[in-house]
Each structure stands twice: as C-alpha cells, then as structure tokens.
Design an enzyme around this catalytic site. Sequence first.
Site, PDB file in Angstrom:
ATOM      1  N   ASP A  41       0.834  -1.204   0.000  1.00 10.84           N
ATOM      2  CA  ASP A  41       0.000   0.000   0.000  1.00 10.84           C
ATOM      3  C   ASP A  41       0.871   1.258   0.000  1.00 10.84           C
ATOM      4  OD1 ASP A  41      -2.586   1.506   0.510  1.00 10.84           O
ATOM      5  OD2 ASP A  41      -1.505   2.008   2.338  1.00 10.84           O
ATOM      6  N   GLU A 113      -1.966  -5.489  -3.394  1.00 10.46           N
ATOM      7  CA  GLU A 113      -1.028  -4.713  -2.577  1.00 10.46           C
ATOM      8  C   GLU A 113       0.044  -5.619  -1.962  1.00 10.46           C
ATOM      9  OE1 GLU A 113      -3.912  -1.057  -1.046  1.00 10.46           O
ATOM     10  OE2 GLU A 113      -3.831  -2.920   0.094  1.00 10.46           O
TER      11      GLU A 113
END
Length: 228
Positions: A41, A113
């Site tokens: 992320d 992610e």
Amino acid sequence: MHKLLTFHNEKLLRQALTHRSYVNENPGEGEHNERLEFLGDAILNFLSGEYLYRCHPEKGEDELTRRRSALVEEKQLAKFAIEVGLDFRMRLGKGTIRDGGFQNPNLLSSTFEAVIGAYYLDNNRDVEPLRAIVEPLFDSASEHIVEIRSNVDSKNRFQEWVQAQGNTNPPKYATEQIGGPSHAPEFRAKVLVEGEEYGEGKGRNKKEAEKAAAEDALAKLKKRGLLD
C-alpha cells in the site's frame, strides 16, 4: 504468466497470495499476507504519486491527491489484480471461497497490494523493477474514470472544506472492527476535526468505513447549509 508473478523466492509469492482465512484453516501454512499488504500500500501510494506528478505537470496538489486516491482505490486495484491474473491464484479459506472470495474487490485489491510489497522485497528492495510493471497498469486505467472518481473523492473533499475554514490540521479518522468473520469483517470509522466528531460510517474495510464517514460529514454540512 504476468511478470509481477515471476519471483526468485517462491515462498514470498506464496505468502503474498495467502489470505488470513486460509491460514486459519491450515495452521501449518505459515504467515498470511497482511504485513506485505501494508508495505505494498505504501509503495503504490509513492509510485502512483510520482507517476501523476510526472505525467501532469499542469495540475496542483489537490487535483494530484484526488487522482492518486482514484488510481489506488479498492475497485481500481481489484481491476489491476484481475489484469495480472491474481483472481484465481489467491489462497483463500473454503468459507471465503463459498462467499465469492475470488470476485471480492476487497480481497483482490488487498492481495494486489501484498504482491506489490512482496515483489519489492524479492528484488532487493529496489523500486525500479516495480515501476516498470505498475506504470503500464496505471496507463491502462481509463483517464475518464480516474477523472470522475477524483472529482468525487469524499475524504479529500472533506479535507478541502476543513482547510477552507482556516484549520491547518487535517481530519483524523478513528477506525475499529466491530464485527464480521475474518474473511468479511465490518469496520466503523468516525471522522474528527480538533476532537469534534463530524461524521460516522461503516464498511468492509478501513478505507470504505473512512470514506463513508467522510460522506456522512459532507451530507451533514450540506444539511446545515455549510457546503454547496
């Protein structure tokens, strides 16, 4: 096979593909992917920000921030996950699969992610190999859709309103899990400005809950005549 799924360390890729629900049902399978998700992320936020900064020299901070949010939001990342072939490679628990886990945008985006984070580690913490992979994905995102989404990003709109009131401190979000099984949790978020609560919302993950809280805050401001 997409280059993003080509690893030197196959164990690292396997961890990135492993959801908590799979580990719960198979305790001997090692670590799930949530730490890698956290890392991915952060990397995606940096790469998307740098990409937009370079591609849109005419746009200011607010517009670039909205576009970055649109480019790395859950639905968009889920599309990237499908594009690179993650949808049926995720390692999910049987209950999660029965609940449609392979098509769940939250699981797809989270796994994407995690794979980004794992790929970074697999390449000796060098971001350049990742840049060459993710920028074509960013290019594939419809400019029209990104522009529309960037214009309606509720968290940024609320932050802009707060700043317009002369408050230099950004809104803060207090988020907690309030229920749901491990494969389908429910979160509640409250958005506060200088300790005062402005809105509350719920969602399947922290991002959704915070977005809902910001939307609730914006709706309340409109009702009070403080926002057009």
